[in-house]
Design an enzyme around this catalytic site. Structure first.
Site, PDB file in Angstrom:
ATOM      1  N   ASP A  32       0.852  -1.188   0.000  1.00  0.00           N
ATOM      2  CA  ASP A  32       0.000   0.000   0.000  1.00  0.00           C
ATOM      3  C   ASP A  32       0.887   1.237   0.000  1.00  0.00           C
ATOM      4  O   ASP A  32       1.798   1.356   0.826  1.00  0.00           O
ATOM      5  CB  ASP A  32      -0.900   0.003   1.241  1.00  0.00           C
ATOM      6  CG  ASP A  32      -2.348   0.340   0.911  1.00  0.00           C
ATOM      7  OD1 ASP A  32      -2.554   1.296   0.152  1.00  0.00           O
ATOM      8  OD2 ASP A  32      -3.249  -0.354   1.402  1.00  0.00           O
ATOM      9  N   ASP A  52      -3.101   4.843  -2.337  1.00  0.00           N
ATOM     10  CA  ASP A  52      -4.204   5.324  -1.510  1.00  0.00           C
ATOM     11  C   ASP A  52      -4.561   6.779  -1.810  1.00  0.00           C
ATOM     12  O   ASP A  52      -3.661   7.633  -1.911  1.00  0.00           O
ATOM     13  CB  ASP A  52      -3.784   5.188  -0.030  1.00  0.00           C
ATOM     14  CG  ASP A  52      -4.857   5.624   0.928  1.00  0.00           C
ATOM     15  OD1 ASP A  52      -5.852   4.886   1.085  1.00  0.00           O
ATOM     16  OD2 ASP A  52      -4.717   6.704   1.538  1.00  0.00           O
ATOM     17  N   GLU A 101      -6.553   4.174  -5.782  1.00  0.00           N
ATOM     18  CA  GLU A 101      -7.845   4.511  -5.197  1.00  0.00           C
ATOM     19  C   GLU A 101      -8.209   5.936  -5.598  1.00  0.00           C
ATOM     20  O   GLU A 101      -7.488   6.874  -5.272  1.00  0.00           O
ATOM     21  CB  GLU A 101      -7.783   4.395  -3.676  1.00  0.00           C
ATOM     22  CG  GLU A 101      -9.098   4.749  -2.999  1.00  0.00           C
ATOM     23  CD  GLU A 101      -8.967   4.898  -1.496  1.00  0.00           C
ATOM     24  OE1 GLU A 101      -9.874   4.451  -0.775  1.00  0.00           O
ATOM     25  OE2 GLU A 101      -7.950   5.471  -1.038  1.00  0.00           O
ATOM     26  N   HIS A 137     -11.266  -3.030   2.815  1.00  0.00           N
ATOM     27  CA  HIS A 137     -11.116  -2.679   4.232  1.00  0.00           C
ATOM     28  C   HIS A 137     -11.886  -1.419   4.612  1.00  0.00           C
ATOM     29  O   HIS A 137     -12.022  -1.126   5.802  1.00  0.00           O
ATOM     30  CB  HIS A 137      -9.637  -2.481   4.554  1.00  0.00           C
ATOM     31  CG  HIS A 137      -9.032  -1.303   3.836  1.00  0.00           C
ATOM     32  ND1 HIS A 137      -8.857  -1.281   2.462  1.00  0.00           N
ATOM     33  CD2 HIS A 137      -8.602  -0.105   4.283  1.00  0.00           C
ATOM     34  CE1 HIS A 137      -8.335  -0.122   2.116  1.00  0.00           C
ATOM     35  NE2 HIS A 137      -8.176   0.617   3.191  1.00  0.00           N
ATOM     36  N   ASP A 138     -12.367  -0.676   3.633  1.00  0.00           N
ATOM     37  CA  ASP A 138     -13.099   0.568   3.893  1.00  0.00           C
ATOM     38  C   ASP A 138     -14.598   0.433   3.679  1.00  0.00           C
ATOM     39  O   ASP A 138     -15.320   1.432   3.752  1.00  0.00           O
ATOM     40  CB  ASP A 138     -12.590   1.688   2.970  1.00  0.00           C
ATOM     41  CG  ASP A 138     -11.288   2.297   3.450  1.00  0.00           C
ATOM     42  OD1 ASP A 138     -11.012   2.216   4.658  1.00  0.00           O
ATOM     43  OD2 ASP A 138     -10.548   2.842   2.612  1.00  0.00           O
TER      44      ASP A 138
END
Length: 568
Positions: free
Chosen positions: A104, A209, A263, A339-340
């Site tokens: 990440d 991210d 993302e 995960h979000d």
């Protein structure tokens, strides 16, 4: 496609990605927190499932204001997760089994405990402009006022006053996550250096991210739209974002055979092409959020008004745009959860009567639509949302901030009024520990779990699923194998059928002479498939979530959440 009509084959197009949230995956030392050795212990499990790539959420040094997305040292492993030697052992174990590793990359912001920020707040030479520092105003009561009206994704203002520096600093997320100033070439040099550092260590790419927020407009103007957080239409996809991303690609990613997936909330299909491919900014894929917004309120995901309702035709329209309208050489990232996000079977399926059937349907869609599929840990056994009965039960600062803001604004009088909303949107659902068995703490840890387990783990767990050939787990495994075997499921064109049908989601995938039909009854009621929407021909069932699906779908009644893949 290449000029000669052959597919532009890339390993990351043909891969299935499995996302791991390390804190909640597997604990090897009994301290209640998942760790790198715990992941290494489960590499054979991942190999048995058939996945090709593991995406590892942040394991860097962090004070954990946002569970690792507040990084204080990009080149160090957090002690809770282990050591760099543990990380190297994991990388070696994955590569030995033919799997690859994505890390990440979180570079919109750092932790306020990062050395860069500590130096910046002290105005040390060379570091003063690493972050966004601004003078604010003073109101009529003599109180300090932030430089603009931007809001934070965690609730409240996106600005915090720092007594050491005597200025406000910008943080689009938690106040312990100050935004980096990408306008500063020294910041971009630092980021390129750390990207190369990890790529040289042998990783196979990055999930990037919140990258659509890295470019802020001149003057940092106030927001104008009634959306949450305030100002998002101003600070998302800023004026120099393409310059920054293209520069990073040319300096780093272009020199390696790696995969990048970024993302990017607030991205439309029309915007995506400029970001993707060698003719764009060099990104391989993006995580768009259009389908993630299908059931949110008019002011955004954490708006407690107008949430929860969605229709299948609307969902199909969104997904089909991303399947069909990307540029010829652009590629899609296919996902339903991470995960979000809440658990997919609770959000898009039925986590009660038809939990198994609907979880299998979601898997069928995920692994037969066009694009690289991303499976989040626990989806392969049909893990469900939990029930957070008190505000104190929440860990996610984004959900907590939304609740507190709603209470402060008078949109609710108590947490009880918001409980149903919270249980629909909270990121904490995806962060309950992985359910390995019906043993104490679901086999996740021998100690006290860092976050409570979902109470249904005695029934829903890996051990039970692997022992049952009809389980969700085995359905995922069969679909992963099918995708590996069938080029049509990777490179085939997508064509939507029955766009207005309220229950059936049906589409074909076509690659040369190969053609596949997918029919999904995305409802808890029977639905009849119209035989006139697809050409007749010899058919065979390639995969089904019911044992006795007939080989010809023509005019037949599909059962609740029945999902069938046919070869035509």
């Amino acid at each position: 496609m290449n000029v000669d009509g052959t597919p532009d084959r890339r390993w990351w197009k043909e891969a299935v990605v499995y996302q791991i949230y390390p804190r909640s995956f597997n604990d090897s030392d009994g301290d209640g927190v998942g760790d790198l050795r715990g992941i290494t212990e489960k590499v054979d499990y991942l190999d048995a499932l058939g996945v090709d790539v593991v995406w590892l959420c942040p394991v860097y040094e962090s004070p954990n204001a946002d569970n690792g997305y507040d990084i204080s040292d990009y080149r160090s492993i957090a002690a809770a997760f282990g050591t760099m030697a543990d990380w190297e052992e994991l990388l070696s174990a994955l590569h030995a089994r033919g799997m690859r590793l994505l890390m990440d990359l979180v570079v919109n912001h750092t932790s306020d405990e990062h050395e860069w920020f500590r130096r910046s707040r002290r105005r040390e030479d060379g570091y003063g402009e690493y972050y966004y520092w601004r003078d604010g105003d003073v109101n009529g009561d003599g109180e300090r006022v932030p430089p603009n009206d931007w809001g934070s994704f965690m609730g409240g203002s996106a600005w915090t006053y720092d007594d050491t520096r005597g200025q406000w600093y910008l943080h689009l997320f938690d106040e312990k996550q100050p935004d980096l100033n990408w306008r500063n070439p020294d910041v971009r040099d630092e980021i390129a250096s750390l990207v190369d550092w990890w790529l040289e260590r042998g990783i196979d790419g990055f999930r990037i991210d919140a990258i659509n927020y890295i470019s802020k407009p001149d003057g940092l103007p106030d927001g104008t739209a009634d959306r949450e957080p305030r100002g998002i239409e101003v600070f998302s996809h800023g004026p120099r974002i393409h310059e920054y991303l293209r520069e990073l690609y040319e300096r780093t990613f272009s020199n390696y055979d790696v995969m990048t997936v970024a993302e990017m909330a607030d991205t439309t299909v029309e915007m995506a092409d400029r970001y993707l491919g060698e003719d764009g900014d060099g990104l391989d894929m993006i995580f768009h959020f259009e389908h993630m917004d299908v059931d949110v309120g008019p002011r955004g995901r954490f708006d407690p008004e107008g949430w929860g309702e969605w229709s299948l035709p609307e969902f199909k329209a969104i997904m089909s745009r991303w399947q069909s309208d990307l540029g010829e050489n652009a590629w899609n990232a296919q996902y339903l959860g991470n995960h979000d996000q809440p658990r997919i079977v609770s959000r898009f399926g039925d986590d009660g009567t038809y939990r198994v059937e609907s979880a299998k349907l979601l898997a069928t869609f995920l692994l037969t639509a066009r694009g690289t599929p991303f499976v989040y840990q626990g989806e392969e056994i049909g893990m469900t949302n939990d029930d957070f009965r008190r505000l104190a039960a929440l860990d996610d600062p984004m959900t907590v901030g939304a609740v507190e803001e709603a209470l402060d604004a008078g949109r609710a009088d108590s947490y009880d009024e918001l409980r149903e909303f919270v249980n629909h949107v909270s990121r904490d659902h995806a962060r309950t520990p992985m359910q390995w068995s019906d043993a104490q703490n679901a086999g996740f840890t021998a100690g006290e779990p860092w976050f409570p387990l979902n109470a249904n783990y005695p029934e829903i767990n890996v051990e039970a699923a692997r022992a049952d050939e009809r389980s969700v787990w085995h359905h995922y495994r069969r679909l992963v194998d099918l995708r590996h075997e069938e080029d049509v499921l990777v490179y085939g064109e997508y064509d939507l059928l029955l766009p207005d049908d309220e229950r059936l989601y049906a589409y074909t995938r076509t690659f040369g002479d190969e053609r596949v039909l997918v029919v999904l009854d995305w409802s808890d009621e029977p639905a009849t498939f119209d035989s006139g929407v697809v050409d007749a021909g010899a058919r065979a069932v390639l995969c089904s979530n019911y044992d006795d699906s007939p080989p010809d779908p023509s005019g037949r009644e599909f059962r609740p959440y029945e999902a069938v893949v046919y070869r035509i």
